[in-house]
Design a protein around this motif. Sequence first.
Motif, mmCIF file in Angstrom:
data_model
loop_
_atom_site.group_PDB
_atom_site.id
_atom_site.type_symbol
_atom_site.label_atom_id
_atom_site.label_comp_id
_atom_site.label_asym_id
_atom_site.label_seq_id
_atom_site.Cartn_x
_atom_site.Cartn_y
_atom_site.Cartn_z
ATOM 1 N N ARG A 56 2.423 6.786 -7.719
ATOM 2 C CA ARG A 56 1.893 6.789 -7.182
ATOM 3 C C ARG A 56 3.375 7.983 -6.610
ATOM 4 N NH1 ARG A 56 0.057 3.107 -2.013
ATOM 5 N NH2 ARG A 56 2.422 3.270 -2.109
ATOM 6 N N LEU B 246 -2.342 -0.871 -12.822
ATOM 7 C CA LEU B 246 -3.150 -1.208 -11.784
ATOM 8 C C LEU B 246 -4.324 0.086 -12.371
ATOM 9 C CD1 LEU B 246 -2.780 -1.647 -8.441
ATOM 10 C CD2 LEU B 246 -3.323 -2.700 -10.015
ATOM 11 N N VAL C 245 -9.775 -0.527 -8.323
ATOM 12 C CA VAL C 245 -8.699 -0.246 -8.482
ATOM 13 C C VAL C 245 -8.696 -1.891 -9.275
ATOM 14 C CG1 VAL C 245 -5.285 0.103 -8.254
ATOM 15 C CG2 VAL C 245 -7.495 1.848 -7.176
ATOM 16 N N LEU D 32 -7.964 2.509 -12.442
ATOM 17 C CA LEU D 32 -9.005 2.814 -11.404
ATOM 18 C C LEU D 32 -10.314 2.431 -12.605
ATOM 19 C CD1 LEU D 32 -10.658 4.114 -8.811
ATOM 20 C CD2 LEU D 32 -9.718 6.926 -10.360
ATOM 21 N N ASN E 163 -0.599 2.779 -10.185
ATOM 22 C CA ASN E 163 0.504 2.727 -9.425
ATOM 23 C C ASN E 163 1.735 3.471 -9.231
ATOM 24 O OD1 ASN E 163 -0.530 0.096 -11.569
ATOM 25 N ND2 ASN E 163 0.620 -1.032 -9.949
ATOM 26 N N TYR F 68 -5.475 5.487 -2.199
ATOM 27 C CA TYR F 68 -3.932 5.616 -2.690
ATOM 28 C C TYR F 68 -3.584 4.344 -2.106
ATOM 29 C CZ TYR F 68 1.133 7.708 -1.616
ATOM 30 O OH TYR F 68 1.887 7.596 -0.917
ATOM 31 N N CYS G 296 -3.021 1.497 -4.319
ATOM 32 C CA CYS G 296 -2.057 1.848 -5.868
ATOM 33 C C CYS G 296 -1.126 1.180 -5.744
ATOM 34 C CB CYS G 296 -2.567 3.262 -5.730
ATOM 35 S SG CYS G 296 -3.966 3.624 -6.709
#
Length: 254
Positions: free
Chosen positions: A80, A46, A58, A48, A77, A36, A39
Motif C-alpha cells: 500500500r 491481508l 479485508v 480482499l 497491505n 485503504y 489495509c
Amino acid sequence: MEGAYNSRTPEEVFRDFRARRAGIVKALTTEVEKFYGLCDPEKENLCLYGLPNETWEVNLPAEEVPPELPEPVLGINFARDGMDEKDWLALVAVHSDAWLLAVSFYFGARFGFDKESRRRLFNMINNLPTIYEVVTGTAKKPTKEKTPNSSSKSNKSASKPPLRHGEPHIKPPPKPKEEDESGDEENGDVGEEEQGSALCGSCGTNYGPDEFWICCDVCERWFHGKCVKITPARAEHIKQYKCPDCGSKRARGA
C-alpha cells in the motif's frame, strides 16, 4: 471461511461471480477510503474478499489447508505505502479479477460443468468489464466498422438521444438490448455495442428498469443512485451532478 454453496448451473455460478465482483468494485471505488484504512502495512498478510451478498471484507487468509475456495492474493497491505495509490488499487484489481475467475471455475469443476456449460459461464463473465477496467476507467465501448448490413444497428444507435448537460441528469440511461446469456456470436455484437452506454460507472453492472440512475454532467457516465449515495429526492435539487471521481479530481486541482 464461508458456508455451503447451492450453485449448480452456470447461471447460478455467474450470479455468485457478479455479487462478489460488485463487492470488490465497491471496495476499490465508492468505499476506497475505508478499504485503504483497513489495509494497514503493520498488520499480517491481508486479503480482499468479495462476498456473495455484494459486500467485501479485508481479512486474514483462511486457516484450513487446503482452503474451501481458492484464496485471493496475500499481502495487499504490504504494497500500500510503497507505490502510488492508483497503481496499488489497479494491482489489487488485477489480482481480484484473477481470483474471481478462479472461484467461478472452481465451482464449474466442482459441479461437473461440461464444455458447453463452461463456455456459457465464460461468455457471461466476459460480457462484464473487468474490475481493473472499472477501477482504471479503461472500460470502453467497442468500435466496429460500418458494413452494408449494419444499417439497422446504426439506426438504433442514432435513435438514442445524446447526453447533454442541459438535459435532466436523472433520466434513465439507454437500456441495453437483451441478449442470450449463452453469448451466441450472432447476438453478441449488438448486445456488447449497446451495453457499453448502460453500465454503471461504479459497479460496472447493467441498467435495470426499476433502478434509479444518475448521470455525471462532467464525464457523462451513468451511475446507480445507491452506488454514489444519491436518492431521487436529492437529485432533484442538484443543478450539476459530479460523480465521486470528477469531484475528487476538481478538489485535488483546486
